[in-house]
Design a protein around this motif. Sequence first.
Motif, PDB file in Angstrom:
ATOM      1  N   ASN A 176       0.802  -1.235   0.000  1.00  0.00           N
ATOM      2  CA  ASN A 176       0.000   0.000   0.000  1.00  0.00           C
ATOM      3  C   ASN A 176       0.829   1.277   0.000  1.00  0.00           C
ATOM      4  O   ASN A 176       0.620   2.152  -0.830  1.00  0.00           O
ATOM      5  N   THR A 177       1.753   1.400   0.935  1.00  0.00           N
ATOM      6  CA  THR A 177       2.456   2.675   1.082  1.00  0.00           C
ATOM      7  C   THR A 177       3.798   2.715   0.366  1.00  0.00           C
ATOM      8  O   THR A 177       4.337   3.793   0.155  1.00  0.00           O
ATOM      9  N   HIS A 178       4.374   1.572   0.024  1.00  0.00           N
ATOM     10  CA  HIS A 178       5.683   1.463  -0.634  1.00  0.00           C
ATOM     11  C   HIS A 178       6.814   1.949   0.269  1.00  0.00           C
ATOM     12  O   HIS A 178       7.900   2.240  -0.209  1.00  0.00           O
ATOM     13  N   TYR A 179       6.556   2.035   1.572  1.00  0.00           N
ATOM     14  CA  TYR A 179       7.569   2.405   2.560  1.00  0.00           C
ATOM     15  C   TYR A 179       7.489   1.434   3.722  1.00  0.00           C
ATOM     16  O   TYR A 179       6.419   0.934   4.063  1.00  0.00           O
ATOM     17  N   LYS A 180       8.630   1.189   4.367  1.00  0.00           N
ATOM     18  CA  LYS A 180       8.661   0.243   5.488  1.00  0.00           C
ATOM     19  C   LYS A 180       9.666   0.708   6.532  1.00  0.00           C
ATOM     20  O   LYS A 180      10.553   1.513   6.249  1.00  0.00           O
ATOM     21  N   GLU A 181       9.489   0.185   7.745  1.00  0.00           N
ATOM     22  CA  GLU A 181      10.472   0.394   8.796  1.00  0.00           C
ATOM     23  C   GLU A 181      10.598  -0.876   9.600  1.00  0.00           C
ATOM     24  O   GLU A 181       9.647  -1.657   9.715  1.00  0.00           O
TER      25      GLU A 181
END
Length: 153
Positions: free
Chosen positions: A80-85
């Motif tokens: 969904n967001t194309h970002y991760k942590e």
Amino acid sequence: MLEGYPRNRMFMVLGILVACTIIIIIIESNISVREENFQPQVVIENNSTCWLREDYEVIEECHPCTEFEVVSKSLGVCINTHYKELLRCKSGEIVTRSCDHVAAIERRNLIIFTVVCGAIGFIFYLLVCWRERVLYRRVQMKIERQLNRPLLL
């Protein structure tokens, strides 16, 4: 259109515009959404809910997913967001969760946009100065031709 304005006035207006741009950048960088009122939409892997119920430590800050992770959908948080942590829960479990856009990338894009707009403005300023000189030379040539023309009586 701008030929009638003196060069000092144009420099003053340009300086005011640069100052306003810098002030706006500073104000926007200081405005932040309050985390207690902000509930980001977070996609969770099936086995990774420990950060919701216990303390955690951020191992890797929010960063973009690789193209492979997005296209292959191998990591559910990247869909969904194309970002991760990456987080480490107090129990020792290491989990990945999705996050919002990276602030550093947003800031870099804003700086690039501002520099490009400033460069384009400076180029057009130089173009206006060049055009002013051309028009001034034309007027001088016209006056010179009129003065050198013989008088007919």
